[in-house]
Write a protein that holds these residues in place. Structure first.
Motif, short mmCIF file in Angstrom:
data_model
loop_
_atom_site.label_atom_id
_atom_site.label_comp_id
_atom_site.label_asym_id
_atom_site.label_seq_id
_atom_site.Cartn_x
_atom_site.Cartn_y
_atom_site.Cartn_z
N ASP A 63 -26.87 41.93 0.63
CA ASP A 63 -25.71 41.17 1.07
C ASP A 63 -25.80 39.76 0.51
O ASP A 63 -26.36 38.86 1.13
CB ASP A 63 -25.63 41.10 2.60
N GLY A 64 -25.25 39.56 -0.68
CA GLY A 64 -25.15 38.23 -1.24
C GLY A 64 -26.48 37.52 -1.44
O GLY A 64 -26.55 36.31 -1.32
N SER A 80 -34.98 46.48 -11.98
CA SER A 80 -34.93 45.94 -13.34
C SER A 80 -33.52 46.07 -13.93
O SER A 80 -33.36 46.21 -15.13
CB SER A 80 -35.94 46.67 -14.23
N CYS A 81 -32.51 46.05 -13.06
CA CYS A 81 -31.13 46.18 -13.53
C CYS A 81 -30.73 44.94 -14.34
O CYS A 81 -31.47 43.96 -14.41
CB CYS A 81 -30.17 46.39 -12.36
N ALA A 82 -29.55 45.00 -14.95
CA ALA A 82 -29.10 43.90 -15.80
C ALA A 82 -29.04 42.58 -15.03
O ALA A 82 -29.41 41.52 -15.55
CB ALA A 82 -27.74 44.23 -16.40
N LYS A 83 -28.59 42.63 -13.79
CA LYS A 83 -28.47 41.40 -13.00
C LYS A 83 -29.84 40.83 -12.66
O LYS A 83 -30.04 39.62 -12.70
CB LYS A 83 -27.67 41.66 -11.73
N CYS A 84 -30.79 41.70 -12.35
CA CYS A 84 -32.13 41.22 -12.03
C CYS A 84 -32.92 40.82 -13.27
O CYS A 84 -33.98 40.20 -13.16
CB CYS A 84 -32.89 42.30 -11.26
N MET A 126 -23.96 33.69 -6.30
CA MET A 126 -24.29 34.58 -5.19
C MET A 126 -24.48 33.81 -3.90
O MET A 126 -24.08 34.25 -2.82
CB MET A 126 -25.55 35.38 -5.53
N ALA A 127 -25.08 32.63 -3.99
CA ALA A 127 -25.27 31.80 -2.81
C ALA A 127 -23.93 31.33 -2.26
O ALA A 127 -23.72 31.27 -1.04
CB ALA A 127 -26.15 30.60 -3.14
N ARG A 180 -12.50 34.64 -6.36
CA ARG A 180 -12.66 34.12 -7.71
C ARG A 180 -14.11 34.23 -8.15
O ARG A 180 -14.41 34.66 -9.28
CB ARG A 180 -12.20 32.66 -7.78
N LEU A 181 -15.03 33.86 -7.27
CA LEU A 181 -16.45 33.93 -7.60
C LEU A 181 -16.91 35.37 -7.78
O LEU A 181 -17.72 35.67 -8.66
CB LEU A 181 -17.27 33.25 -6.50
#
Length: 268
Positions: free
Chosen positions: A170-171, A190-194, A208-209, A254-255
């Motif tokens: 959650d965020g 190990s996904c693209a975001k991580c 994300m924050a 938007r974010l």
């Protein structure tokens, strides 16, 4: 998922598993089981899958929750094929050890199978083998009409791509997501975001924050402003300036679209 030995798909789904995958025809024609480096096995799209497509609809092997028999009794009542399918699933070895147990396998692989009671969970052997990604391309939801757990594409999935879902977050910032997934499922994502580094990681974590989770969103929208002291959701919302209320939602939207392009959709 990841290099850890837990919640990785070390063996492909068993052919005699009783779960239904879109009646065993449509869904199974959309993907195949393949070896994926660092993840054991996973599902790879056989065709281009359009956003909104139902990939899987699976009935529970068994369920646990209020009014259900104890876990060990439920497992003992399974057919030989059902027990084989259940014990073929992996467990979080960091939490439950290397010896497979009904408790460890259930805790690692169970999904909610109730409209609102999250304590009512079931085992879905096919869906349990879908690997995690924080920026997943599919989502699972309980369908009470079908009495099945369904998986739908939330963005276009190209042929040859891995099908992924988000197990839960959650965020959270990357370091928090990594800790959360390690504790609950026993792997390092190990996904693209991580895998972002440097400036890209800083921007992602800042977004994300700012997006926050469900709790922080409610607190921001409801428990701030001149009527926050009233302490109830409906009173605060009713007295809030609609323009301010909507502008806060629009800013988060938007974010979300920046962080999870192109549609701004994220599960978990």
């Amino acid at each position: 998922v990841g290099d850890a030995p837990s919640k990785t798909n070390d063996a492909p789904p068993k052919a005699d598993a009783p779960a239904e995958v879109d009646d065993g025809k449509e869904g199974s024609a959309l993907f195949e089981v393949v070896a994926i480096p660092g993840k054991g096995h996973g599902y790879r799209a056989l065709v281009d899958i359009q956003r909104g497509t139902r990939i899987i609809a699976e009935s529970p092997l068994f369920e646990q929750g209020p009014g259900q028999p104890p876990l060990n009794s439920a497992v003992d009542r399974l057919t030989p094929a059902g027990r084989k399918s259940f014990f073929a699933l992996t467990q979080n070895e960091l939490r439950f050890g290397v010896i497979a147990s009904a408790r460890g396998i259930f805790a690692t692989n169970a999904h909610p199978c109730h409209d609102y009671n999250l304590l009512h969970r079931g085992i879905f052997p096919t869906i349990a083998r879908i690997n995690h990604a924080c920026d997943s391309n599919a989502v699972y939801r309980w369908n009470s009409t079908l009495h099945q757990l369904t998986v739908h594409a939330v963005r276009d999935i190209t042929r040859g791509s891995e099908i992924t879902v988000c197990y839960s977050f959650d965020g959270m910032l990357r370091v928090q997501r990594q800790r959360h997934l390690s504790e609950l499922f026993g792997f390092a994502c190990s996904c693209a975001k991580c895998s972002l580094q440097g400036e890209e990681l800083r921007i992602s974590d800042e977004r994300m924050a700012a997006i926050g989770d469900v709790t922080s969103t409610v607190k921001d929208l409801v428990h701030t402003g001149p009527f926050a002291a009233e302490g109830t959701f409906l009173r605060t919302v009713a007295k809030a300036d609609p323009r301010v209320f909507l502008s806060r939602l629009e800013e988060r939207w938007r974010l979300l679209k920046q962080e999870f392009p192109p549609h701004g959709y994220v599960d978990g």
